[in-house]
Scaffold this active site. Sequence first.
Site, PDB file in Angstrom:
ATOM      1  N   GLY A   1      42.084  46.848  47.775  1.00 18.08           N
ATOM      2  CA  GLY A   1      42.408  46.033  46.621  1.00 18.08           C
ATOM      3  C   GLY A   1      43.866  45.615  46.598  1.00 18.08           C
TER       4      GLY A   1
ATOM      5  N   ARG B   1      39.667  33.358  45.752  1.00 21.21           N
ATOM      6  CA  ARG B   1      40.216  34.193  44.684  1.00 21.21           C
ATOM      7  C   ARG B   1      41.498  33.628  44.097  1.00 21.21           C
ATOM      8  NH1 ARG B   1      40.070  39.383  47.540  1.00 21.21           N
ATOM      9  NH2 ARG B   1      42.243  38.964  47.967  1.00 21.21           N
TER      10      ARG B   1
ATOM     11  N   HIS C   1      39.559  35.300  50.383  1.00 27.57           N
ATOM     12  CA  HIS C   1      40.922  35.303  49.838  1.00 27.57           C
ATOM     13  C   HIS C   1      41.241  33.951  49.194  1.00 27.57           C
ATOM     14  CE1 HIS C   1      43.170  38.987  51.296  1.00 27.57           C
ATOM     15  NE2 HIS C   1      41.967  39.166  51.809  1.00 27.57           N
TER      16      HIS C   1
END
Length: 189
Positions: A18, A59, A56
Amino acid sequence: MAKTMGQVVLVTGPSRSGKSEWAEHLATQSGIGVTYVATASIAADDLEWQARILQHQQRRPRDWLTLQVPVHLIDPLRTLTAQDCLLIDSLGTWLANLLDLEESAWITTETAFLTCLAQCPGMVILVAEEVGWGLVPSYPLGRVFRDRLGSLVRKVAAIADPVYLVTAGQVLNLSQLGSPLPLPPHHQS
């Protein structure tokens, strides 16, 4: 190497912990313009890698500028202003792109990077992998990578405040919980 300007934030942790998500959260919370610096190169024949990169990308907020900088990481640092935030993801991938450098060339590159980082006027958030918690690699290049990355992360941490460790989806502020060791003389740049 002492920090002289802006703010450097280090987010480190193991794979899939994370850490990138936390770094993205910090960049969003900064309230200033964000430039995402991707150190990975997109390999046309690696579908799994492409899927990771796409995850990625999806997001990130659409108003962030994205730069693909696999080698010359100093370039975006040099153009940073006090009103900018750079999110560099990741130091391990950048190092892997430079792994063929001889030791003296790596030291020169690392020193230039750290000097520039310490003088940046804006906010720089760096993501770094923790690779030294496992077994010692059985092949020489793996040991070079692990040792160089461990040393680089330690040197960045000496400049950064705060330093976060993200593991199992949990965030620890190491700057509040820990005490930094001084860098040994052979590790200082």
